[in-house]
Write a protein that holds these residues in place. Structure first.
Motif, mmCIF file in Angstrom:
data_model
loop_
_atom_site.group_PDB
_atom_site.id
_atom_site.type_symbol
_atom_site.label_atom_id
_atom_site.label_comp_id
_atom_site.label_asym_id
_atom_site.label_seq_id
_atom_site.Cartn_x
_atom_site.Cartn_y
_atom_site.Cartn_z
ATOM 1 N N ARG A 16 -5.255 0.030 8.378
ATOM 2 C CA ARG A 16 -4.030 0.503 9.002
ATOM 3 C C ARG A 16 -3.144 1.204 7.991
ATOM 4 O O ARG A 16 -2.498 2.185 8.293
ATOM 5 N N GLY A 17 -3.096 0.702 6.782
ATOM 6 C CA GLY A 17 -2.202 1.295 5.800
ATOM 7 C C GLY A 17 -2.716 2.605 5.247
ATOM 8 O O GLY A 17 -1.963 3.363 4.668
ATOM 9 N N THR A 18 -4.006 2.870 5.398
ATOM 10 C CA THR A 18 -4.573 3.992 4.673
ATOM 11 C C THR A 18 -4.950 5.180 5.545
ATOM 12 O O THR A 18 -4.760 6.307 5.142
ATOM 13 N N LEU A 19 -5.510 4.920 6.729
ATOM 14 C CA LEU A 19 -6.140 6.026 7.432
ATOM 15 C C LEU A 19 -5.242 6.650 8.482
ATOM 16 O O LEU A 19 -4.523 5.945 9.172
ATOM 17 N N ILE B 75 0.834 -1.193 0.000
ATOM 18 C CA ILE B 75 0.000 0.000 0.000
ATOM 19 C C ILE B 75 0.868 1.241 0.000
ATOM 20 O O ILE B 75 0.502 2.282 -0.536
#
Lengths: 163, 432, 367
Positions: free
Chosen positions: B325-328, B76
């Protein structure tokens, strides 16, 4: 309740409950006392399981072992450091005969009384019975308890609000 | 009924029928019983098999997911992730475990020794114990309690006190801050969790996990189709309960270093991380059981082992957590609690009320399930959208002045374009 | 009925994953609200200004790399402008345009890192940072092509630039310029309307315009507070008066506006780069100056718009080969003075976000 499993479980849980309760008053550090209190509550939940009261046991864990200690911890945080000692007080010695008399009374009553013995039936579903009872036979105490909780929450909010 | 042709598999229940590992255990217990011996032995053996099975499965899943999470988050983030230790970096969890085991475990001088030693151990307990009621297959439940849902909630509430103990016993202001924030957060979201799970129980009329999966199997539907709002709220509350982004305030690394597990080194920190992963699996397992049909897949479980379906769904759902977890980015703790109390709680109360109404209408009039459930599904999905958007509007989250405003482009210097925010009475700035 | 609580002091730093260098903040907290901020600096002090008094003017150029190490090109440029003013050296046309190109490339790289770490402070576990570092890597590759170093470039010289760019530089730069607007649009699409980012950064760390001017704030912080002031337009140096660009100005003075301003400045830098690459003339890139340049006695102050604000060099010459006084007016140092105003009343988490939006480089602050 005569099979060996139940007997072993009962005596273990009893020892856990009573032992933790004794440690609550005997240990010096207040936070340790809370930890032993949690253990004692878990022991009581185990005894509920032994009595086939599944809902009560899990509710005991949820409320007593999960929420009440948090409340007590917050209360401890708000006390000044010096008062956090669970040490001896001057009331220890006068309390001993009082508590001893109380214990003797309870034990003698428990031994002397002719307890009716219930037969152990099947493991029936307690949750739905409790739910229906709360909403039909005991609806008034239920509602009063809800109003009481609402009043407590509102009181807490008003106390902490900064004007 | 649709999918009937899938159900035409051979109805075996022999001990070598791998589609349900409970068959093998049942066979073993029957063998023990035939050999004679004390009456409590089968119970003890089955309990032991269940416990050891859960422990081994959770440890191995975790090993795999440490690698999977790091590689997925890396993809990501437009980078590769661990690829040195072993082929494709598959031995990275082993390397991590070795490092964690050999690190020095420092105990701060003022730390509360008993609690400091006990906290890493105790933090694993709620995460593992909750697996006792989760059905991996039809006969693969360690303890199919009649109050399974309530048990899950109760064990989750023990998490609160354990996390607080961990932060308190470190005698570190940062850890204490992290612990207090966590406790406040966990209490707020316990209520959200209960209401989200309650919506399921209203439909299935039972708190037993096996009965819930059975309901979903009998009516050929997943509860997510009938209660989307509850699932959404539960995903969020679950993420909060296990301290994952966007709600990993307790271990907000960029703010208070590592929150309540700052002072723990070596395997102690390893236990906190393991507990977080196992708790993540637990939340995923609860979601799969209660909202996504558990170990059934519309009849496919006659051919494919039910526990494989369950594990597949569980890992697929855990991917959602890794993705979040990877985005926000992370929310602030008061914003998080405001979100729970002001936004989610009224929504879920309305949801439970309407779920109760729907079930009442259904039971009183004895409608056929095939007619009523699709109607409920459509109604609930429409309601979910209306409630989410509408309540957001009412609370002021989606107002146009909170839309992004690009900066003004000027050519000449010297102008002052500052417009202060309108202040609320009391001098504070309104929240976005 | 108010409850009496004691304020307690929390020390953030100097070693801390998010204080952008060795910076120490002593926060006095009342619960979660900050009531006082005490900043303790100096952990990275390397006595640059004193050491510079022992070295010749050309030997001092590497010091300027290491002051603001994330914007080395602009640091070099400011110092060279000061020295050229003192010594009265004329810079050739090509060198001026190369200076502008390098400065704008450096601005893109620095802002990419600043925005990435700002969002990191808001809690997004490195994802936007990794995306931004893609662009920064391309710019650093260009720097390596031009002068052999990525970070401490040592590229500008008194009287021009050190080397001419190799043949592959202009095509590579054009390729970067072509894809940058899409990339910036991608970042804006991902980040601008992210609910959580807006909730974290909106209304946090407000610096009103009059207070910003009073504290001598400069750079994106000043423009975020609504004051339209950019030294490239107000006091043009190199060939900035021959390029056409806009300056983005925020309106609310909070962390979100500073982040928006930096994002938009990257786009404007790309515009300047395009014009620079088109207008790049031929010719020499530097002037012959003596090894130990001895400018006539006097003092001068030269300032530029670095990615962090107004970077100024006050150089005093006594006629000798080494400067008599070498002072850096560091943008981050002056910008940091407003931290207390912005942070009092916020929570600890907000303080970290505000610090991230100020965009400090401790090399510059402590020198």
């Amino acid at each position: 309740m005569d099979d060996s499993g139940s007997v072993v479980a009962f005596w273990t849980l009893a020892a856990l409950t009573v032992g933790s309760a004794l440690m609550v008053v005997a240990v010096r550090n207040l936070v340790h006392a809370v930890v032993y209190l949690i253990l004692s509550f878990v022991g009581v939940a185990g005894i509920f399981v032994l009595l086939s009261a599944d809902f009560l046991a899990v509710a005991q864990v949820l409320i007593y072992a999960g929420a009440i200690p948090v409340l007590i911890i917050f209360a401890i945080m708000l006390t000044p450091r010096a008062a956090r000692d669970n040490a001896e007080t001057s009331l220890g010695l006068p309390a001993l005969p009082l508590v001893g008399a109380l214990l003797a009374t309870i034990i003698s009553i428990a031994v002397v009384t002719d307890w009716p013995e219930a037969t152990r039936g099947g493991f029936e579903e307690t949750t739905s019975v409790i739910g229906e009872a709360l909403l039909s036979t005991y609806v008034l105490p239920f509602e009063i308890a809800s109003v009481l909780l609402l009043a407590a929450m509102l009181g807490a909010i008003i106390l902490v609000r900064e004007d | 009924m649709p999918f009937d042709w899938l159900r035409a598999g051979p109805p075996l229940a022999e001990w070598w029928d791998l589609r349900d590992l409970g068959n093998a255990v049942g066979g073993l217990l029957g063998w023990i019983d035939d050999r004679g011996g004390p009456s409590w032995l089968p119970y003890v053996v089955s309990g032991l098999i269940g416990i050891v099975g859960i422990l081994l499965w959770s440890v191995f899943s975790q090993l795999f997911f440490v690698w999977a999470e790091r590689r997925l988050v890396a993809r990501i983030q437009v980078r590769l992730g661990p690829n040195r230790a072993g082929p494709l970096g598959l031995l990275q969890p082993v390397a991590d475990a070795l490092k964690v085991l050999t690190k020095e475990m420092i105990t701060p001088r003022n730390a509360d020794r008993l609690l400091f030693w006990a906290s890493p151990i105790l933090v694993m307990v709620p995460a593992l114990v909750v697996f006792a009621v989760l059905p991996f297959g039809e006969r693969m439940v360690l303890a199919d309690l009649n109050v399974g849902v309530l048990f899950v909630i109760a064990i989750g509430s023990i998490n609160t006190i354990v996390v607080f103990m961990a932060g308190w016993s470190s005698s570190n202001k940062f850890s204490l801050l992290g612990a207090m924030r966590t406790v406040a957060m966990l209490i707020s979201y316990e209520l959200v969790q209960v209401l989200a799970l309650l919506a399921v129980v209203v439909f299935t009329n039972s708190m037993r996990m096996g009965a819930i999966v059975g309901w979903q199997d009998d009516f050929n539907t997943w509860i997510v189709f009938v209660q989307p709002l509850a699932l959404l709220a539960y995903i969020f509350a679950g993420a909060v309960e296990i301290n994952r982004t966007p709600t990993d305030i307790a271990e907000a690394e960029s703010e208070i270093v590592a929150g309540y597990h700052t002072e723990y080194g070596g395997i102690r920190w390893g236990m906190f991380q393991l507990a977080e992963y196992v708790a993540g699996f637990a939340i995923a397992a609860i979601v799969v059981t209660m909202y996504l049909g558990g170990w059934t897949l519309w009849g496919l479980e006659e051919w494919v082992p039910g526990w494989l379906i369950f594990l597949g769904k569980l890992y697929g759902f855990f991917f959602v957590f890794i993705w979040m977890r990877g985005t926000l980015p992370r929310l602030r703790v008061d914003q998080l609690m405001g979100f729970a109390w002001k936004y989610l709680l009224p929504l879920l109360l309305v949801n439970v009320l309407l779920a109760g109404l729907e079930v009442l209408i259904w039971q009183e009039n004895g409608f056929a399930a095939e007619a009523v459930l699709p109607a409920f599904a459509v109604a609930n999905w429409a309601l979910a959208v209306v409630l989410v958007v509408g309540w957001g509007q009412v609370l002021g989250h989606l107002r146009p002045e909170h839309r992004a405003k690009r900066p003004v482009l000027v050519k000449e210097v010297g102008a002052i374009l500052y417009e202060p925010y309108p202040l609320r009475p009391g001098g504070s700035v309104p929240e976005a | 009925m108010a409850m009496k609580t004691e304020p307690f002091v929390v020390n953030i730093g100097p070693q801390h994953p998010s204080t952008h260098g060795v910076f120490r903040m002593k926060l006095t907290l009342d619960g979660e609200r900050i009531i006082d901020v005490d900043m303790i600096l100096g952990y990275l002090h390397r006595s640059m200004e004193k050491l510079a008094e022992e070295r010749t003017y050309t030997q001092n150029i590497p010091f300027t790399d290491r002051a603001d190490y994330l914007a080395a090109m602009t640091g070099n440029l400011a110092y060279c402008l000061a020295a050229e003013k003192l010594a009265g050296v004329e810079v050739p046309e090509r060198a001026q345009w190369l200076r502008v190109i390098m400065s704008e490339l450096q601005r893109i790289a620095s802002h990419a890192l600043a925005i990435g770490t700002f969002i990191n402070d808001c809690g997004a576990w490195h994802t936007p940072l990794m995306y931004m570092l893609r662009e920064r890597e391309k710019v650093l590759d260009l720097f390596e092509m031009a002068c052999g170093a990525r970070l401490t470039v040592n590229y500008m010289r008194i009287g021009g630039v050190a080397f001419d760019v190799p043949d592959g530089f202009v095509p590579a730069c054009r390729a970067l310029v072509k894809e940058m607007p899409d990339r910036i649009a991608e970042y804006e699409g991902l980040l601008l309307e992210n609910e959580i980012l807006v909730a974290r950064a909106r209304g946090v760390g407000i610096l009103p315009a009059d207070m910003a001017i009073a504290y001598s704030i400069s750079g994106p912080m000043l423009r975020g507070s609504g004051v339209a002031w950019d030294l490239r337009k107000a006091d043009p140096y190199a060939v900035y008066d021959q390029v056409d660009f806009d300056i983005p100005v925020g309106t609310n003075g909070d962390s979100y506006d500073r982040f928006l301003v930096r994002m938009e400045e990257m786009r404007q830098s790309v515009r300047i780069l395009e014009q620079g690459l088109d207008a790049l003339p031929g010719g020499p890139v530097n002037v012959d100056i003596p090894v130990a340049l001895m400018p006539p006695p006097g003092e001068t102050y030269a300032r530029i718009e670095s990615p962090r604000g107004e970077l100024g060099f006050y150089v005093v010459s006594d006629g000798g080969p080494a400067p008599f006084r070498f002072h850096i007016r560091a943008a981050s140092y002056i910008n940091l003075s407003a931290l207390r105003e912005m942070t009092v009343g916020l929570t600890v988490a907000d303080a970290i976000v505000v610090l991230g939006s100020v965009d400090i480089v401790m090399g510059e602050v402590d020198r």
